[in-house]
Every structure is written in C-alpha cells, then in structure tokens.
Write an enzyme that holds these catalytic residues in place. Structure first.
Site, PDB file in Angstrom:
ATOM      1  NE  ARG A  46      -2.889   0.567   3.407  1.00  0.00           N
ATOM      2  CZ  ARG A  46      -2.313   0.958   4.555  1.00  0.00           C
ATOM      3  NH1 ARG A  46      -1.705   2.129   4.638  1.00  0.00           N
ATOM      4  NH2 ARG A  46      -2.345   0.184   5.612  1.00  0.00           N
ATOM      5  CE1 TYR A  98     -15.535  12.231 -17.191  1.00  0.00           C
ATOM      6  CE2 TYR A  98     -14.466  12.248 -15.050  1.00  0.00           C
ATOM      7  CZ  TYR A  98     -15.200  11.594 -16.021  1.00  0.00           C
ATOM      8  OH  TYR A  98     -15.591  10.304 -15.807  1.00  0.00           O
ATOM      9  CG  ASP A 170      -7.678  16.594 -16.284  1.00  0.00           C
ATOM     10  OD1 ASP A 170      -6.933  15.956 -17.057  1.00  0.00           O
ATOM     11  OD2 ASP A 170      -8.726  16.115 -15.794  1.00  0.00           O
ATOM     12  CE  LYS A 195     -10.673   8.124 -19.792  1.00  0.00           C
ATOM     13  NZ  LYS A 195     -10.784   8.744 -18.534  1.00  0.00           N
TER      14      LYS A 195
END
Ligand SMILES: Cc1ncc(COP(=O)(O)O)c(C=O)c1O
Length: 379
Positions: A46, A98, A170, A195
């Site tokens: 983690r 978005y 972004d 993406k």
C-alpha cells in the site's frame, strides 16, 4: 534525452537480479525484512512497490515535474489533489470540466467545507473577477471534455502567481507529448492515465505530478494513508503503454486533424469543436501552447434523434465511454460521460443533445471516414 527515449527508458532499467529487460510485476503485498529494522526499500505494497515507483519516475520525467504519485484512477488522483486544500478554501474550476470532477466537487468535497466556483477559464477577466480572499487554487482542464475549450495556461499561471494561488491542470486530453503545463507555469498536473498514457483501454489509473516538495510530501502521505495507490499489475500495464506514447500521439494527432477536416466539410454536421481548426475560438492559443491538436473532437448533429441514429449505425467506431485508446470511441456526452451535470448547466456550457464526442484512434483514417460517412448518411 528526448521524449520518446525517456518514455521507453525512465524507470524501466533492466532487472538487476536477472537481466530481464522488462521489469517483473511485483505481485506481492509485503516485503520480507533482512533483519530487524532493515528493509530493501519496500515494506508493504500500500505504501509503495517497485512497479509504482517505476511508473511514477517515468510520469514525473515526461511532465517535467519533480515527483509524481499514481492512483487507482484519474478521479482518485484528482480527489487526493483537492485534499491539499483545507476547509474554507475556495477553488476556481473550469466551467466545462469533466462530469466526474463536477460530481466530486459539488456533491462530495463541499461536504468537507471546500468551496468551488465554475468559471469560463478561457476568459482571464472572468477568472480575475472570481478570485476571493479565500481562493487557494485554480483548477483548469484544457482542452475541456467535451466542449474543447482551450485555456491559456501561461495566462492562468500569471494570475496564480499574482494572487498566490496553486495552478493545477488536467492534462488528460493531450498527454505530455502534446502539452506540458508545468513548463508553462502550472504547479500541479493531474491525469487520467486510463486514457492516452496507458493508451490500450486495458487499465485504469491516475497521476498527480508535482513541482513543490511540500505538496509531494502531502500527496505521498495521502496515497499511503488512504490506500488509493495503483496496484502492481495496473502500473505494469500503464508503464508498458507509455513506451509507445510518442508514436501513438503523433498518429492520433494526424488522424485527429484528418477526421476534424472531414467532419467540418460534412453538410449534416452543424459545428465541429476541434482546436486545430482555424475557426476554433482559441486556435491561436492552442497553437502557442500545444505541440499538436490531439485526437479529441466534438461535433453537433443538431438533434438527439440524429445523434441516436449516428451512434446506432457506426460499426468501426465503438459506442463507449472513455477515450485515448488505440481504437476509436464515440459517445454522447449529455447521456453518458456528462449526465451527472444538471441539464440547465449542460445547456449553458454547450453540451447539447446533438453533441457527439469522438476519441479518434490510430486506425487507418480512410476506414474511419467510411464508417462515419455511412452512419451520417442514415441521420
Ligand atoms: C479529462 C478527464 N479527467 C479525469 C477523468 C477521470 O479519470 P478516471 O476515469 O480514470 O477516473 C476523465 C475520465 O474520463 C477525464 O476525461
């Protein structure tokens, strides 16, 4: 080294124990310590693991940042980035952001005392007017999803510096191959690596890339405290995808321009939103700050009926959410990616019922044109 060389080699040194040219996938949750208090640099997955470190080094390098942290999705990365703020802090956000960011900010983060204003960041005066005494961050998406509005990053950096704000960008739609916001004065870049960075539609991922050590310390604290860091297999997939980022983006860019010009000439298409067309309102800004125009195109076929007919008749273009993969995806923002934005806000920011979003892949452009042509004929 050049961009393509860095994309292939940074973080991807051959495995020292075997010489394997591809880093192994460290599919383990814990790391055995050699002796009490003596580890080999990793203790628990983690907190960190070699595949994550490798990907983070590569992404930081490609964006020109000091450090990067990768998360289970773009939204997990963006959520952690907003947690740099304190209750009572105000952020100015690009109006046509978005849909997932709109939902996160207006439905979740406001519950923790953060304040947000949605502003047309392509207009610097509107941004200046929106700054309040408690404004701490300017969060922009450029080009915006799916309205393709371009914001002048250097101009926003000037406002941010003048008013002591953090500028976060972004960069999902263009990737560092086509745009590098940190070099234009931004402090933070975020990505949905799902993406273009991954590029093969086979993994989710997000990244926060930072320039300031104090921000890096906080983001690392968040990553290991919340457990939202990216898992080994997904890091491996994104790292593999990044190796071809330069060649993919060059082809995406070429195909994007070809398809945008085709749509622009089509009588059944009312308008095309693509920053590479001289008719785009921010064409000059895009030319100045981007290395190319990318492969995201939105176009309007006037009515919901026409949109439905088009989407039901394409064969090569796949009707699906997401973007940035090698295969062409087509979607209807109003009912798919941006349905969480209220109808009146959608209308206001130009997400009409006839708006179609295309993520142009790297297939042969002629085949894509034939497919779109046959489907547009039916509308
Ligand atoms: C511009 C942009 N930012 C962030 C995200 C969120 O990324 P993810 O789906 O990986 O959580 C998306 C997803 O479509 C996006 O298009």
């Amino acid at each position: 080294m050049g961009f393509a060389t860095d994309a292939i080699h940074v973080g991807q040194e051959p495995d020292p124990s075997t010489g394997s040219i591809v880093a192994p996938i460290y599919q383990t949750s814990t790391y055995v310590q050699e002796a009490f208090g003596k580890s080999k640099g990793y203790d628990y997955a983690r907190t960190s693991h070699p595949n994550r470190r490798a990907l983070e080094r590569c992404v930081a390098k490609l964006e020109g940042g000091e450090s990067a942290f990768v998360f289970t999705s773009g939204m997990a990365a963006i959520d952690s980035m907003f947690r740099l703020l304190r209750p009572g802090d105000h952020t100015i956000v690009s109006q046509a952001v978005y849909g997932g960011v709109y939902r996160l900010t207006t439905q979740l983060l406001v519950q923790f005392g953060l304040e947000f204003s949605f502003v047309d960041t392509s207009d610097a005066e509107s941004v200046r007017r929106a700054v309040r005494p408690n404004t701490k961050m300017l969060y922009i998406e450029t080009p915006t999803n799916p309205t393709m509005i371009v914001t002048d990053i250097a101009e926003m950096a000037a406002i941010a510096n003048e008013r002591k704000l953090t500028l976060a960008v972004d960069n999902t739609f263009l990737s560092p191959y086509l745009q590098q916001p940190l070099k234009l004065g931004a402090h933070i870049v975020v990505h949905s690596m799902t993406k273009y960075l991954n590029g093969h539609s086979d993994a989710l991922g997000g990244a926060v890339i930072l320039t300031r050590p104090a921000d890096a310390e906080k983001i690392y604290f968040l990553q290991r405290s919340t457990g939202a860091g990216l898992a080994p297999m997904d890091c491996f997939l994104v790292s593999r995808g990044i190796k071809t980022l330069a060649v993919r983006m060059a082809q995406h860019d070429e195909n994007g321009m070809t398809i945008a010009r085709y749509l622009d000439d089509h009588p059944k298409v009312q308008r095309v939103l693509y920053p590479g067309l001289p008719s785009h309102p921010q064409y000059e800004i895009a030319r100045k700050q981007q290395r190319g125009f990318g492969a995201m195109i939105s176009f309007d076929v006037r009515t919901l009926d026409a949109a439905r007919t088009l989407l039901n008749h394409v064969k090569l273009c796949s009707l699906a959410e997401s973007l940035g993969g090698v295969e062409t995806l087509i979607s209807h923002p109003a009912t798919m990616t941006h349905s969480s934005i209220p109808a009146e806000v959608r209308q206001q920011i130009g997400i009409t019922d006839g708006l179609i979003r295309l993520s142009v892949g790297i297939e042969d452009a002629d085949d894509l044109i034939n497919d779109l042509d046959a489907a547009l004929e039916k509308t």
